[in-house]
Design a protein around this motif. Structure first.
Motif, PDB file in Angstrom:
ATOM      1  N   ILE A  97      46.432  48.415  46.834  1.00  0.00           N
ATOM      2  CA  ILE A  97      45.250  47.737  46.954  1.00  0.00           C
ATOM      3  C   ILE A  97      45.093  46.320  46.587  1.00  0.00           C
ATOM      4  O   ILE A  97      44.525  45.453  46.805  1.00  0.00           O
ATOM      5  N   LYS A  98      45.486  46.310  45.078  1.00  0.00           N
ATOM      6  CA  LYS A  98      45.151  45.201  44.325  1.00  0.00           C
ATOM      7  C   LYS A  98      46.398  43.920  45.029  1.00  0.00           C
ATOM      8  O   LYS A  98      45.894  42.910  45.107  1.00  0.00           O
ATOM      9  N   LEU A 126      47.044  43.809  47.841  1.00  0.00           N
ATOM     10  CA  LEU A 126      46.662  43.261  49.343  1.00  0.00           C
ATOM     11  C   LEU A 126      45.241  42.367  49.310  1.00  0.00           C
ATOM     12  O   LEU A 126      44.852  41.732  50.131  1.00  0.00           O
ATOM     13  N   LYS A 127      44.437  42.592  48.128  1.00  0.00           N
ATOM     14  CA  LYS A 127      43.369  41.848  47.792  1.00  0.00           C
ATOM     15  C   LYS A 127      43.761  40.389  47.605  1.00  0.00           C
ATOM     16  O   LYS A 127      44.752  40.093  46.820  1.00  0.00           O
ATOM     17  N   PRO A 128      42.992  39.314  47.986  1.00  0.00           N
ATOM     18  CA  PRO A 128      43.494  37.945  47.772  1.00  0.00           C
ATOM     19  C   PRO A 128      42.830  37.907  46.064  1.00  0.00           C
ATOM     20  O   PRO A 128      41.937  38.461  45.974  1.00  0.00           O
ATOM     21  N   ASP A 129      43.426  36.970  45.372  1.00  0.00           N
ATOM     22  CA  ASP A 129      43.307  36.829  43.896  1.00  0.00           C
ATOM     23  C   ASP A 129      42.120  36.044  43.947  1.00  0.00           C
ATOM     24  O   ASP A 129      42.022  34.809  44.298  1.00  0.00           O
ATOM     25  N   ALA A 130      41.092  36.454  43.218  1.00  0.00           N
ATOM     26  CA  ALA A 130      39.663  35.832  43.225  1.00  0.00           C
ATOM     27  C   ALA A 130      39.895  34.402  42.307  1.00  0.00           C
ATOM     28  O   ALA A 130      38.887  33.405  42.455  1.00  0.00           O
ATOM     29  N   GLY A 131      40.640  34.395  41.448  1.00  0.00           N
ATOM     30  CA  GLY A 131      40.748  33.456  40.450  1.00  0.00           C
ATOM     31  C   GLY A 131      41.420  32.185  41.093  1.00  0.00           C
ATOM     32  O   GLY A 131      41.337  30.838  40.507  1.00  0.00           O
ATOM     33  N   SER A 132      42.390  32.299  41.989  1.00  0.00           N
ATOM     34  CA  SER A 132      43.060  31.117  42.543  1.00  0.00           C
ATOM     35  C   SER A 132      42.718  30.774  43.811  1.00  0.00           C
ATOM     36  O   SER A 132      42.608  31.606  44.879  1.00  0.00           O
ATOM     37  N   LYS A 136      47.078  55.827  40.935  1.00  0.00           N
ATOM     38  CA  LYS A 136      47.577  54.695  40.223  1.00  0.00           C
ATOM     39  C   LYS A 136      48.550  53.664  41.238  1.00  0.00           C
ATOM     40  O   LYS A 136      48.157  52.456  41.453  1.00  0.00           O
ATOM     41  N   ARG A 137      49.336  54.363  42.252  1.00  0.00           N
ATOM     42  CA  ARG A 137      50.044  53.745  43.346  1.00  0.00           C
ATOM     43  C   ARG A 137      49.449  53.073  44.105  1.00  0.00           C
ATOM     44  O   ARG A 137      49.561  51.955  44.627  1.00  0.00           O
ATOM     45  N   HIS A 138      48.268  53.827  44.694  1.00  0.00           N
ATOM     46  CA  HIS A 138      47.442  53.263  45.704  1.00  0.00           C
ATOM     47  C   HIS A 138      46.575  52.182  45.181  1.00  0.00           C
ATOM     48  O   HIS A 138      46.151  51.087  46.049  1.00  0.00           O
ATOM     49  N   LYS A 139      46.321  52.238  43.987  1.00  0.00           N
ATOM     50  CA  LYS A 139      45.282  51.177  43.264  1.00  0.00           C
ATOM     51  C   LYS A 139      46.188  49.988  43.191  1.00  0.00           C
ATOM     52  O   LYS A 139      45.505  48.643  43.679  1.00  0.00           O
TER      53      LYS A 139
END
Length: 105
Positions: A91-92, A94-100, A85-88
């Protein structure tokens, strides 16, 4: 993780099951090279009772060790699930937000 496993093995270790070399447990001295004590050497009902108590003790000990092992495994699984859970979550972040899309303004 390896340290926890090593300490667990040191704590609980391995245990062997004793095998009686005679036909009936508690019926006298066996062929194992040593005596089973004065009560077992005498044989009779006291020897059989003592052998039954020893077998009962060993079964109870094995059940307790199995229970502790299961608890240990459940704790390990929970720790791994928490790490996932912590790693997910990391990762979230670090990933750029696809909606904005700030460049399209």
């Amino acid at each position: 993780m390896a340290l926890r496993l090593q300490s667990f093995i040191r704590t609980f270790g391995t245990f062997g099951v004793r095998a009686m070399s005679t036909g009936d447990a508690g019926s006298g001295a066996g062929k194992g090279g040593g005596s089973g004590g004065s009560i077992r050497d005498a044989g009779g009902s006291f020897g059989k009772m003592e052998a039954a108590h020893e077998e009962q003790f060993m079964r109870k000990l094995a059940q307790e060790q199995l229970k502790k092992l299961k608890e240990h495994h459940e704790d390990e699984i929970k720790q791994h699930e928490d790490a996932i859970k912590r790693h997910k979550a990391n990762i979230k972040k670090l990933k750029p937000d696809a909606g904005s899309d700030s460049d399209s303004d």
